[in-house]
Design a protein around this motif. Sequence first.
Motif, mmCIF file in Angstrom:
data_model
loop_
_atom_site.group_PDB
_atom_site.id
_atom_site.type_symbol
_atom_site.label_atom_id
_atom_site.label_comp_id
_atom_site.label_asym_id
_atom_site.label_seq_id
_atom_site.Cartn_x
_atom_site.Cartn_y
_atom_site.Cartn_z
ATOM 1 N N ILE A 197 0.836 -1.202 0.000
ATOM 2 C CA ILE A 197 0.000 0.000 0.000
ATOM 3 C C ILE A 197 0.867 1.246 0.000
ATOM 4 O O ILE A 197 0.642 2.183 -0.789
ATOM 5 N N GLU A 198 1.881 1.267 0.854
ATOM 6 C CA GLU A 198 2.770 2.425 0.939
ATOM 7 C C GLU A 198 3.464 2.682 -0.386
ATOM 8 O O GLU A 198 3.521 3.828 -0.862
ATOM 9 N N ARG A 199 3.969 1.647 -1.008
ATOM 10 C CA ARG A 199 4.753 1.817 -2.231
ATOM 11 C C ARG A 199 3.886 2.091 -3.445
ATOM 12 O O ARG A 199 4.396 2.534 -4.490
ATOM 13 N N SER A 200 2.579 1.856 -3.320
ATOM 14 C CA SER A 200 1.668 2.186 -4.423
ATOM 15 C C SER A 200 1.278 3.655 -4.428
ATOM 16 O O SER A 200 0.680 4.139 -5.390
ATOM 17 N N CYS A 201 1.606 4.372 -3.356
ATOM 18 C CA CYS A 201 1.258 5.794 -3.256
ATOM 19 C C CYS A 201 2.143 6.634 -4.167
ATOM 20 O O CYS A 201 3.314 6.302 -4.407
ATOM 21 N N HIS A 202 1.601 7.724 -4.654
ATOM 22 C CA HIS A 202 2.376 8.678 -5.445
ATOM 23 C C HIS A 202 3.549 9.185 -4.607
ATOM 24 O O HIS A 202 3.440 9.319 -3.375
ATOM 25 N N PRO A 203 4.695 9.482 -5.227
ATOM 26 C CA PRO A 203 5.853 9.959 -4.458
ATOM 27 C C PRO A 203 5.557 11.156 -3.563
ATOM 28 O O PRO A 203 6.093 11.250 -2.438
ATOM 29 N N THR A 204 4.714 12.063 -4.022
ATOM 30 C CA THR A 204 4.359 13.209 -3.185
ATOM 31 C C THR A 204 3.602 12.759 -1.944
ATOM 32 O O THR A 204 3.858 13.252 -0.828
ATOM 33 N N LEU A 205 2.684 11.831 -2.115
ATOM 34 C CA LEU A 205 1.935 11.316 -0.974
ATOM 35 C C LEU A 205 2.842 10.556 -0.024
ATOM 36 O O LEU A 205 2.684 10.640 1.201
ATOM 37 N N ARG A 206 3.809 9.840 -0.565
ATOM 38 C CA ARG A 206 4.734 9.096 0.290
ATOM 39 C C ARG A 206 5.564 10.035 1.160
ATOM 40 O O ARG A 206 5.911 9.689 2.295
#
Length: 323
Positions: A197-206
């Motif tokens: 789930i974490e790695r599927s997030c957009h880089p900005t969201l991460r």
Amino acid sequence: MSDTLHKITFSDEEYEKAAKKWRRQFLLMPLMAAKDTLQYMTGMPGIRYKEALPTAEANAQFAPYRHDRKAADTTDVKFREIETFFGNVCIDFDPNKYIQTLLGESAAFLGDGQAQAPSARLVIAAVMKSLGHNLNDALFTAKRNPDGDTTQDLFNGWGTILDAEIADGGISAAKGNLLALGEAVTSANAVDVAKEIERSCHPTLRRTDKFLFCDPAFADAYNDAYLLTHAGIPYNTKYNQSWVEGSNNKTTLVPLDCLAGTDKYIVTPKSNILYGYDNMGDMERVEVKRYQPWVLTLAAAMFFGCQFYTLDRRFLNVVTLNK
């Protein structure tokens, strides 16, 4: 206790005066009772019916100098609406029961140092607080039904809003704000699922401080899996892990009772998940009257509604579960 109850009595006039004097505070009581959930969201006071939430995006760029350089405006302004709905309640209550309850509560509940005996104000506050438990349960699952009779019918909860957006295509894998899990969550794979789930997030969201809203079962499974897979790591000093592994402490697990049995999780910062309310206008009120012996009737009305500020993948990632 019965002798004490006979000594602590309030006239109808005292209840009526308290309802008028502390109206705004009473109308906030349901929200305060739902604070276990709402503390992770952003409240927008003073919202009646609909209000536009604008977001602006642009793709302006510097380029090598040229004296005649000129580019078209790429600004894109989008609007979402937060809508609050007007709801009311009319409930009969036995003040003696609430007095007995308050006498058994600690001074911390009374809050302002009036610790030994309840007042008419505190009795009304206890009744209003009880309304908040149903509000809390409905925050994600409520579906607006103007002919309904429960809190679940009053407004559209966050889960209901997401369902509509997924159906309309505003949230999709193609847009980068939807992840469909390929396997069911268990105590054996919960850490790996959280990492996915974490790695599927957009880089900005991460890079953003955010919450992973989930049901308590996922948090339990995550803690079980974490204990098994990280037993030998020195920093694993407690059973409950607040952050998703691999998120650089940017993603906080937030298990919510009102998400029990959910079919989706939500990753978003606090600023993007909104609730609107209004307890300041002339339409919102609290009144207490007696229409029958032993029982008082409390009538109250206020506005409430939910929304996401934006569905942009930089601020939202919705996870659908494989059950």
